[in-house]
Scaffold this motif. Sequence first.
Motif, mmCIF file in Angstrom:
data_model
loop_
_atom_site.group_PDB
_atom_site.id
_atom_site.type_symbol
_atom_site.label_atom_id
_atom_site.label_comp_id
_atom_site.label_asym_id
_atom_site.label_seq_id
_atom_site.Cartn_x
_atom_site.Cartn_y
_atom_site.Cartn_z
ATOM 1 N N LEU A 24 0.848 -1.184 0.000
ATOM 2 C CA LEU A 24 0.000 0.000 0.000
ATOM 3 C C LEU A 24 0.885 1.236 0.000
ATOM 4 C CD1 LEU A 24 -2.505 -1.291 2.712
ATOM 5 C CD2 LEU A 24 -2.871 -1.223 0.238
ATOM 6 N N VAL A 30 -2.675 -3.218 9.325
ATOM 7 C CA VAL A 30 -3.819 -2.317 9.205
ATOM 8 C C VAL A 30 -5.057 -3.167 9.469
ATOM 9 C CG1 VAL A 30 -5.129 -0.802 7.661
ATOM 10 C CG2 VAL A 30 -2.611 -0.861 7.518
ATOM 11 N N VAL A 84 1.178 -5.489 5.996
ATOM 12 C CA VAL A 84 1.924 -4.662 5.053
ATOM 13 C C VAL A 84 3.405 -4.729 5.460
ATOM 14 C CG1 VAL A 84 2.044 -2.405 3.927
ATOM 15 C CG2 VAL A 84 -0.100 -3.117 5.014
ATOM 16 N N ALA A 93 -4.699 2.671 2.121
ATOM 17 C CA ALA A 93 -4.869 1.661 3.169
ATOM 18 C C ALA A 93 -6.291 1.688 3.732
ATOM 19 C CB ALA A 93 -3.846 1.893 4.284
#
Length: 145
Positions: free
Chosen positions: A15, A98, A83, A21
Amino acid sequence: MDILKKENIIMGAKLTNQDEAVEYAGKLLVDSGYVDESYIDLMKEREKVMSTYMGNGLAIPHGVAKSREGNVIKNSGIVVIQVPEGVDFGNGNKAYMVIGIAGKDNQHLDILANIATIFSEEKNVEEMISAKDAGEIYKKFTQSV
């Protein structure tokens, strides 16, 4: 409906920024039937008011208070996005995990408390960031919840 489904754990995402995100987490919540499409805009609104970066490599995008009105949130649920390279959430804060959340009937407080418990241990954070499959992350959440 399960709050966390294994298929809602995304491994190795790339991302480029906070907006991407939040949008990605919101789309996953929509696609899983937890929320309707308008929830994504409410998540973006939350980021404008205050970043959902929580520290320890964790961001928890979620909607503003008015997202609990009406039927915007259909069912409580979370989506987890790993991520490995991190995504900038502003002020030099990088999120490596996230977690998009939607809590029906104030369940978001319990969900946040469970996430905080898991992420309060550095070992858990490191293991989830370096995990190679969704099962490892799923296990962390289901053991603690």
